[in-house]
Write an enzyme that holds these catalytic residues in place. Structure first.
Site, PDB file in Angstrom:
ATOM      1  N   GLY A 156      -2.107 -11.541 -12.426  1.00  0.00           N
ATOM      2  CA  GLY A 156      -1.150 -11.169 -11.382  1.00  0.00           C
ATOM      3  C   GLY A 156      -1.444 -11.911 -10.092  1.00  0.00           C
ATOM      4  O   GLY A 156      -2.596 -12.043  -9.692  1.00  0.00           O
ATOM      5  N   ARG A 189      -0.042 -15.009 -17.735  1.00  0.00           N
ATOM      6  CA  ARG A 189      -1.003 -14.326 -18.606  1.00  0.00           C
ATOM      7  C   ARG A 189      -0.818 -15.000 -19.965  1.00  0.00           C
ATOM      8  O   ARG A 189       0.151 -14.725 -20.661  1.00  0.00           O
ATOM      9  CB  ARG A 189      -0.702 -12.832 -18.678  1.00  0.00           C
ATOM     10  CG  ARG A 189      -0.691 -12.133 -17.296  1.00  0.00           C
ATOM     11  CD  ARG A 189      -0.564 -10.627 -17.453  1.00  0.00           C
ATOM     12  NE  ARG A 189      -0.044  -9.946 -16.277  1.00  0.00           N
ATOM     13  CZ  ARG A 189      -0.776  -9.488 -15.274  1.00  0.00           C
ATOM     14  NH1 ARG A 189      -2.076  -9.641 -15.274  1.00  0.00           N
ATOM     15  NH2 ARG A 189      -0.216  -8.852 -14.259  1.00  0.00           N
ATOM     16  N   ASP A 195      -9.962  -9.376 -13.900  1.00  0.00           N
ATOM     17  CA  ASP A 195     -10.899  -9.241 -15.020  1.00  0.00           C
ATOM     18  C   ASP A 195     -10.438  -9.968 -16.285  1.00  0.00           C
ATOM     19  O   ASP A 195     -11.268 -10.495 -17.030  1.00  0.00           O
ATOM     20  CB  ASP A 195     -11.269  -7.776 -15.292  1.00  0.00           C
ATOM     21  CG  ASP A 195     -10.085  -6.951 -15.728  1.00  0.00           C
ATOM     22  OD1 ASP A 195      -8.940  -7.418 -15.568  1.00  0.00           O
ATOM     23  OD2 ASP A 195     -10.305  -5.838 -16.232  1.00  0.00           O
ATOM     24  N   THR A 203      -7.113 -10.244  -6.924  1.00  0.00           N
ATOM     25  CA  THR A 203      -6.246  -9.205  -7.481  1.00  0.00           C
ATOM     26  C   THR A 203      -6.081  -8.118  -6.431  1.00  0.00           C
ATOM     27  O   THR A 203      -7.039  -7.800  -5.720  1.00  0.00           O
ATOM     28  CB  THR A 203      -6.819  -8.579  -8.776  1.00  0.00           C
ATOM     29  OG1 THR A 203      -6.136  -7.329  -9.031  1.00  0.00           O
ATOM     30  CG2 THR A 203      -8.301  -8.280  -8.709  1.00  0.00           C
ATOM     31  N   ASP A 240      -5.861  -5.112  -7.055  1.00  0.00           N
ATOM     32  CA  ASP A 240      -6.389  -3.838  -7.571  1.00  0.00           C
ATOM     33  C   ASP A 240      -7.787  -3.479  -7.058  1.00  0.00           C
ATOM     34  O   ASP A 240      -8.184  -2.326  -7.128  1.00  0.00           O
ATOM     35  CB  ASP A 240      -6.428  -3.869  -9.106  1.00  0.00           C
ATOM     36  CG  ASP A 240      -5.044  -4.074  -9.706  1.00  0.00           C
ATOM     37  OD1 ASP A 240      -4.056  -3.786  -9.009  1.00  0.00           O
ATOM     38  OD2 ASP A 240      -4.964  -4.524 -10.858  1.00  0.00           O
ATOM     39  N   ASP A 291     -10.551  -3.973  -8.504  1.00  0.00           N
ATOM     40  CA  ASP A 291     -11.197  -3.289  -9.632  1.00  0.00           C
ATOM     41  C   ASP A 291     -12.278  -4.150 -10.302  1.00  0.00           C
ATOM     42  O   ASP A 291     -12.537  -4.011 -11.495  1.00  0.00           O
ATOM     43  CB  ASP A 291     -10.131  -2.888 -10.673  1.00  0.00           C
ATOM     44  CG  ASP A 291      -9.350  -4.089 -11.192  1.00  0.00           C
ATOM     45  OD1 ASP A 291      -9.473  -5.191 -10.619  1.00  0.00           O
ATOM     46  OD2 ASP A 291      -8.610  -3.923 -12.182  1.00  0.00           O
ATOM     47  N   ARG A 343      -3.395  -0.594 -11.500  1.00  0.00           N
ATOM     48  CA  ARG A 343      -3.724  -0.508 -12.930  1.00  0.00           C
ATOM     49  C   ARG A 343      -4.570   0.731 -13.209  1.00  0.00           C
ATOM     50  O   ARG A 343      -4.117   1.818 -12.910  1.00  0.00           O
ATOM     51  CB  ARG A 343      -4.395  -1.802 -13.386  1.00  0.00           C
ATOM     52  CG  ARG A 343      -3.910  -2.228 -14.730  1.00  0.00           C
ATOM     53  CD  ARG A 343      -4.254  -3.632 -15.042  1.00  0.00           C
ATOM     54  NE  ARG A 343      -5.489  -4.064 -14.464  1.00  0.00           N
ATOM     55  CZ  ARG A 343      -6.417  -4.746 -15.109  1.00  0.00           C
ATOM     56  NH1 ARG A 343      -6.210  -5.061 -16.369  1.00  0.00           N
ATOM     57  NH2 ARG A 343      -7.495  -5.150 -14.504  1.00  0.00           N
TER      58      ARG A 343
END
Ligand code: F6P
Length: 328
Positions: free
Chosen positions: A15, A76, A107, A130, A132, A134, A176
């Site tokens: 993303g 992706r 990731d 990202t 996120d 994360d 996510r």
């Protein structure tokens, strides 16, 4: 140690995130500074497989530090998940005399990089990009700060309507499986409740809390719901459940969606991206491989891919406590 390198390739994958362009700019200019050639790869790993390469110089990246998205485009790639796809990608890198690869992404990007490195012993370093936040081993990922500001700005606007009509708004945010955006933007926007995947307190507690809020004199409410939260099947079903179990509020749903990924990066993200981009080239020249360049306590760190992708992104429990206290 200063490793002999001449030509470095660079791609963005997964993303897009605001600040990726600033990271591209930093990598390209660091290459120029160290007299390395830099090759941009379009559409992430898919572009590696298709040999979609373009030489980049310091002027190719002018006027992009302030732009959202990624000038190298992103994808992706399903093909890169296959051994055959990765072999074609490796062949293209070799044919183009590339000595090392810099990947910017999350990731999934690092998982691909790690597999590729193991199979072909090809030098790769990663930059966390990202919204996120994360990724383990780095305090922040590029794009997260901008996304937080976008979410807070959007919720401020929603609050105007919530207040004017005495409504309860459920606002779904991205992330996510991680609740970082929801928790921090929720605190920043003064949300009454924040629902995150890392903490499932159940619907009954939510209903009780909303009723308490109403009794305490609140006429409207904002509930921030992380997209990965498990409290309901989805946010619309949760809204229906609240309607059935309270008559205190008129309930509305807003899903913020991809607005959170776009827009000009914040100053924080531009500086972070610039530091990580330069850090990536420094790391390659120091002989580092198979690592993500992260930031920890404001210092650049090198984190092995396997740790970065371990998925142990821990939420700060004190933030949950703060959110609870200030929403009374
Ligand atoms: O990883 C970034 C992210 O925006 C997540 O927050 C979200 O779950 C996902 O990507 C959406 O992916 P796509 O743009 O492919 O719909």
């Amino acid at each position: 140690m200063n490793i002999e390198m001449k030509r470095i390739a660079l791609l963005t994958s997964g993303g897009d995130a605001p600040g990726m362009n600033a990271a591209i700019r930093a990598v390209v200019r660091a290459c120029s500074y160290y007299q390395l050639e830099c090759v941009g790869v379009f559409r992430g790993y898919q572009g590696l497989i298709e040999g979609d390469f373009k030489e980049l110089g310091p002027r190719s990246v002018k006027n992009i530090i302030n732009r959202g998205g990624t000038m190298l485009k992103s994808a992706r790639s399903e093909e890169f998940r296959t051994k055959a796809g990765r072999q074609v990608a490796y062949d293209h890198l070799k044919e183009s005399n590339i000595d090392a690869l810099v990947v910017i992404g999350g990731d999934g990007t690092f998982t691909g990089a790690s597999i590729f490195n193991t199979e072909f012993n090809f030098p790769i370093v990663g930059i966390p990009g990202t919204i996120d936040n994360d990724i383990s081993g780095t305090d922040y990922t590029i794009g997260y700060d901008t996304a937080l500001n976008t979410v807070v700005e959007a919720i401020d606007k929603i609050r105007d309507t919530a207040n004017s009509h005495n409504r309860l708004f459920l606002v779904e945010v991205m992330g996510r499986d991680a609740g970082d955006i929801a928790l921090n933007a929720g605190i920043g926007a003064g949300a009454e409740e924040i629902l995150i995947p890392e903490q499932n307190l159940g619907r009954d507690r939510l209903i009780a809390s909303l009723k308490r809020s109403k009794k305490s004199g609140k006429s409207s409410s904002i509930v921030v719901v992380a997209e990965g939260d498990q409290i309901g099947k989805n946010i619309f079903e949760l809204a229906e459940y609240i309607r059935q179990h309270t008559d205190e509020y008129e309930v509305k749903v807003t899903v913020l969606g991809h607005i959170q990924r776009g827009g000009a990066p914040s100053c924080y993200d531009r500086v972070l991206a610039s530091r990580l981009g330069v850090g990536a080239i420094d790391a390659l020249l120091e002989g580092k491989r198979d690592v993500m360049i992260g930031i920890s306590n404001s210092k650049i760190v090198h984190v092995p891919f396997e740790i970065a992708i371990k998925g142990e992104n821990e939420i700060d429990l004190d933030l949950i406590r703060v959110a609870d206290i200030i929403s009374v």
